[in-house]
Design a protein around this motif. Structure first.
Motif, short mmCIF file in Angstrom:
data_model
loop_
_atom_site.label_atom_id
_atom_site.label_comp_id
_atom_site.label_asym_id
_atom_site.label_seq_id
_atom_site.Cartn_x
_atom_site.Cartn_y
_atom_site.Cartn_z
N CYS A 1 -10.60 5.32 5.94
CA CYS A 1 -9.29 4.73 6.23
C CYS A 1 -9.48 3.24 6.56
N LEU B 1 -7.14 1.20 7.80
CA LEU B 1 -6.00 0.69 8.56
C LEU B 1 -6.37 0.15 9.93
N ALA C 1 -11.42 1.83 13.42
CA ALA C 1 -12.10 3.10 13.66
C ALA C 1 -12.84 3.60 12.42
N CYS D 1 -12.06 5.94 10.02
CA CYS D 1 -12.14 7.40 9.90
C CYS D 1 -12.29 7.82 8.43
N PHE E 1 -11.72 13.50 12.63
CA PHE E 1 -10.69 12.82 13.44
C PHE E 1 -9.77 11.99 12.53
N CYS F 1 -5.75 9.73 12.97
CA CYS F 1 -4.56 9.45 13.78
C CYS F 1 -3.33 9.46 12.86
N LYS G 1 -1.53 7.27 11.66
CA LYS G 1 -1.46 6.22 10.65
C LYS G 1 -2.26 6.59 9.40
N GLY G 2 -3.35 7.33 9.58
CA GLY G 2 -4.24 7.64 8.46
C GLY G 2 -3.52 8.38 7.34
N ASN H 1 -7.54 2.69 19.06
CA ASN H 1 -8.79 3.29 18.60
C ASN H 1 -9.96 2.31 18.54
S1 SF4 Z 1 -7.71 5.75 13.88
FE1 SF4 Z 1 -6.04 6.12 12.41
S2 SF4 Z 1 -5.60 4.14 11.45
FE2 SF4 Z 1 -7.58 3.99 12.46
S3 SF4 Z 1 -9.06 4.43 10.86
FE3 SF4 Z 1 -8.64 6.38 11.94
S4 SF4 Z 1 -6.98 7.34 10.78
FE4 SF4 Z 1 -7.07 5.19 10.14
#
Ligand code: SF4
Length: 774
Positions: free
Chosen positions: A36, A38, A41, A43, A73, A75, A77-78, A207
């Motif tokens: 991800c 965004l 983190a 992920c 994991f 969130c 937004k992912g 995060n």
């Molecule tokens: S915490 Fe959410 S927005 Fe950040 S990388 Fe992970 S999934 Fe994507």
């Protein structure tokens, strides 16, 4: 504003058709894995895809349980990457403004427009009349990071601005001066520490930042569950503070005073113990002497904290078996941002926690890190303020001028006045201080080119918009963020979906723009830039004094890179010449891009390990605890000890479902209870006559906004909070969802005159405001 009234094209022209319904009742025919992009983190995502022959749809996105770092994991937004990809407002073709209206054009026509107009500006006013602003999403883009460099070189302008000076630049300056590299930033070893002192960070919402790791909430809960301590310093009882073993509601912008007082107590109470790093530390006595005036009693008024609490905290920090101090956005977007950033690692060093397991450690990244290149302890370090801005004389850092002076460089007449601007993935009208002034200035430019997928608050002023593909259509490797990871990992993702007809790869857009900026014809082949880049990097690797391919034949290395082009070829080169690389045959088991392709869940390169002294690139080969520019700035901190503490201060805040202004056009993330509200303490609400749910007028030197009131005791009295990245209800914006959840632009209130002078970073933490019922 109805999007169609400002668009020259038919509704939806140049955009993807709106999908029918939110969820696709389809079964995935294949599964793709992708990091991800965004947030920091990183992920791992598992992405279901259905369909075939270029007509594919994402059916579902969930956490990749096999990912070596994120272990499933994710969130909210992912999973929204699907919605971003399908967003009808995401431009799929270039736009050129004709007669004040955007019309869709071909790529050739778009570049021809730039080639027709940019040379004229340069010929008449010189390259100093051009500028570029690079937004934060580039830090999360493989192509963005790699191909901005040739664009900057081709443009040849001194007016380079980026989101770094509205964010983390103080930490980069402090780390550069202390360790010799701007990204040689020690990260908190959260998983193995006994005591985490966290300032100005809210990883339950963001995060983590400058400390790359998925699932910060889980890591923090594990720390507390194993009996560790989490002390959160924040004017607001954030979601993270709710989990803390102790919350200190400090006054906004006062972190540097608290940190200096902690140094003072360590010295006064004979608690300094530098541990194994001692032999590599220079300047300890000078630091301790600097802290002398900052007793807990002296800083109590400015911090709003009890001296006994400060003294106790210093003792707890020193007594913990392992501990780390970690500061983020609240510490860097402040008047003493560089001093606070420096003191974070001074404290880590003075308590013996710098570069030890459970303390603050240095990542050993697989690609792109300057602290794994060249000879250990032989570096040039960093120099700041080598030149200054035209209008206000603000100092440069790492080749950039403060974003806070972009507007004045455009609207102030004289030689070198900026007449042509390029922005790449930024929305400075929402993110930089006194954004009303920038908004007005952008409308006066002779030429404005935006590399951006949206017609937003900033790009509505553009003459040409060059839209990149969506995240799912791009390959990915976190070159920058994996240099700050809490574990050594490497993870590459190929593009999940192909480009639509008429789309252009991001690297080709940037390379072609570089060629046009250099004076080439509009149809110049971006492969020229790509080939030149790889030849230059190979030349540097074989010509280096040290390194896995030093002294070898460049033709051999180029041949070994095979048929790849674009970011993949450059990444393969970086990986193979990096610290885990195969060295093009030197270590047959070493890392290559092929190895990452074969491991779609990433490759775990092990836990962080002590890296002193080899990580250092300072001229002295030591950790500089008392760098001269920072030492000189401490006088300013001392003078501010007696500054008045009355009046209301504005701070920002994060929300899990929001990330700057990027995600506000995704309905599933913005719907529900309004998030762009004014948090105000009940005592202040009573005193000022503010009523929950009604509207307040918030006024600063630079502007005024009307914002809904949310009364909450989670915020310190005397402080109010508005999140940034909102304010989408301005004419010309074509964000159909965001316009309905507009919010207000808090950066109309941020003052471009308020800066951390060493880094040039803007101040968002502690803006003086007046608040009254609207
Ligand atoms: S915490 Fe959410 S927005 Fe950040 S990388 Fe992970 S999934 Fe994507």
């Amino acid at each position: 504003m109805d999007a169609d009234t400002t668009s020259g094209g038919a509704p939806g022209e140049g955009r993807r058709p709106c999908p029918e319904g939110d969820e696709m009742p389809m079964t995935a025919t294949r599964t793709a894995f992708r990091t991800c992009p965004l947030c920091e983190a990183g992920c791992g995502l598992e992405i279901g895809v259905a369909g075939s022959n270029g007509d594919e749809t994402v059916t579902r996105i969930r956490g990749d349980r096999a990912d070596v770092f994120s272990h499933g994991f994710i969130c909210p937004k992912g999973s929204a990457l699907k919605h971003l990809h399908e967003d009808p407002d995401w431009l799929r073709a270039p736009m050129v403004k004709r007669n004040d209206r955007f019309v869709e054009v071909t790529w050739d026509e778009a570049f021809a427009e730039i080639a027709r107009r940019l040379p004229g500006v340069v010929a008449e006013h010189g390259r100093d009349a051009t500028a570029i602003y690079v937004g934060n999403p580039n830090a999360h883009s493989l192509a963005g990071l790699l191909y901005l460099r040739p664009l900057l070189r081709a443009l040849g302008t001194p007016n380079v601005f980026s989101a770094s000076t509205i964010d983390q630049r103080p930490k980069e300056v402090a780390s550069g001066l202390m360790f010799g590299g701007s990204l040689t930033v020690p990260v908190p070893d959260v998983d193995r520490t006994d005591f985490l002192l966290m300032l100005g960070a809210n990883p339950f919402a963001s995060n983590g930042s400058l400390a790359t790791a998925p699932d910060w909430p889980g890591r923090i809960k594990a720390l507390v569950a194993r009996g560790g301590s989490l002390v959160v310093v924040d004017p607001r009882r954030s979601r993270t503070a709710e989990e803390a073993t102790q919350h200190l509601a400090i006054r906004p912008g006062a972190d540097a005073f608290l940190l200096m007082a902690l140094v003072n107590v360590l010295a006064a109470d004979d608690l300094v113990d530098t541990g194994a790093a001692a032999e590599y530390l220079a300047g300890i006595d000078e630091v301790l002497a600097l802290a002398e005036p900052f007793t807990p009693e002296a800083v109590a008024p400015v911090t709003g904290l009890d001296p006994d609490v400060i003294r106790r905290l210093a003792h707890d920090l020193a007594a913990a078996p392992t501990a780390c101090v970690y500061g983020r956005i609240g510490t860097t977007t402040a008047r003493f941002g560089t001093i606070a950033s420096w003191l974070v690692d001074v404290l880590n060093a003075l308590t013996g926690n710098l570069d030890r397991v459970g303390g603050a450690m240095f990542t050993r990244a697989a690609a792109g890190a300057s602290n794994t290149r060249g000879k250990p302890r032989h570096g040039r370090g960093v120099t700041i303020h080598r030149r200054h801005s035209r209008v206000r004389g603000l100092g440069e850092t790492f080749g950039e001028l403060p974003a806070s002076c972009l507007a004045e460089e455009i609207d102030t007449p004289g030689e070198g006045q900026v007449r042509a601007l390029i922005t790449v993935a930024g929305n400075p009208v929402l993110s930089t201080p006194n954004s009303g002034r920038l908004d007005a200035a952008l409308a006066t430019l002779d030429l404005y080119v935006a590399v951006d997928p949206y017609i937003n608050e900033t790009t509505r002023h553009a003459d040409v918009i060059l839209p990149p593909p969506t995240a799912l259509q791009k390959s990915h490797y976190d070159v920058a963020l994996l240099q700050l990871a809490l574990r050594n990992v490497a993870n590459y993702s190929p593009a999940v979906l192909p480009l639509d007809d008429g789309q252009l790869d991001e690297w080709r857009i940037l390379a072609r723009l570089a060629l046009v900026a250099q004076g080439a014809e509009a149809d110049a082949d971006p492969a020229v830039v790509d080939d030149l880049m790889v030849q230059t990097l190979v030349g540097a690797a074989v010509g280096a004094e040290d390194g896995p391919v030093a002294g070898r034949d460049p033709a051999e290395i180029l041949a070994a890179l095979g048929d790849r082009t674009g970011p993949e070829r450059l990444l393969d080169l970086m990986l193979r010449t990096g610290p885990y690389g195969d060295g093009f045959g030197a270590d047959p088991d070493g890392l290559t891009l092929d190895a990452l392709v074969a491991n779609p869940h990433g490759i775990d390169l092990g836990p962080l390990e002590p890296r002193l002294p080899e990580v250092l690139r300072t001229p002295s080969g030591m950790v500089e605890l008392a760098p001269e520019p920072i030492v000189a700035d401490v006088a300013r901190l001392r003078e501010a000890l007696d500054a008045p503490t009355d009046g209301m201060s504005l701070i920002g805040r994060r929300d899990l479902r929001s990330n700057n202004s990027w995600m506000h056009n995704v309905e599933v993330l913005v719907k529900g209870k309004p998030r762009c509200t004014l948090h105000v303490h009940p005592d202040d609400a009573t005193r000022l006559g503010l009523i929950d749910g009604e509207s307040a007028a918030v006024t600063s030197r630079t502007g005024k906004v009307l914002v809904p009131i949310e009364v909450t005791d989670a915020i310190r009295p005397g402080v109010v909070s508005i999140p940034h990245g909102w304010g989408h209800d301005v004419d010309g914006v074509e964000l159909s969802v965001a316009s309905r959840y507009a919010g207000v632009n808090s950066n109309l209130l941020a003052d471009e005159e308020l800066l951390d002078p060493l880094s040039g970073n803007a101040v968002f933490n502690g803006i003086p405001v007046e608040v009254a019922p609207a």
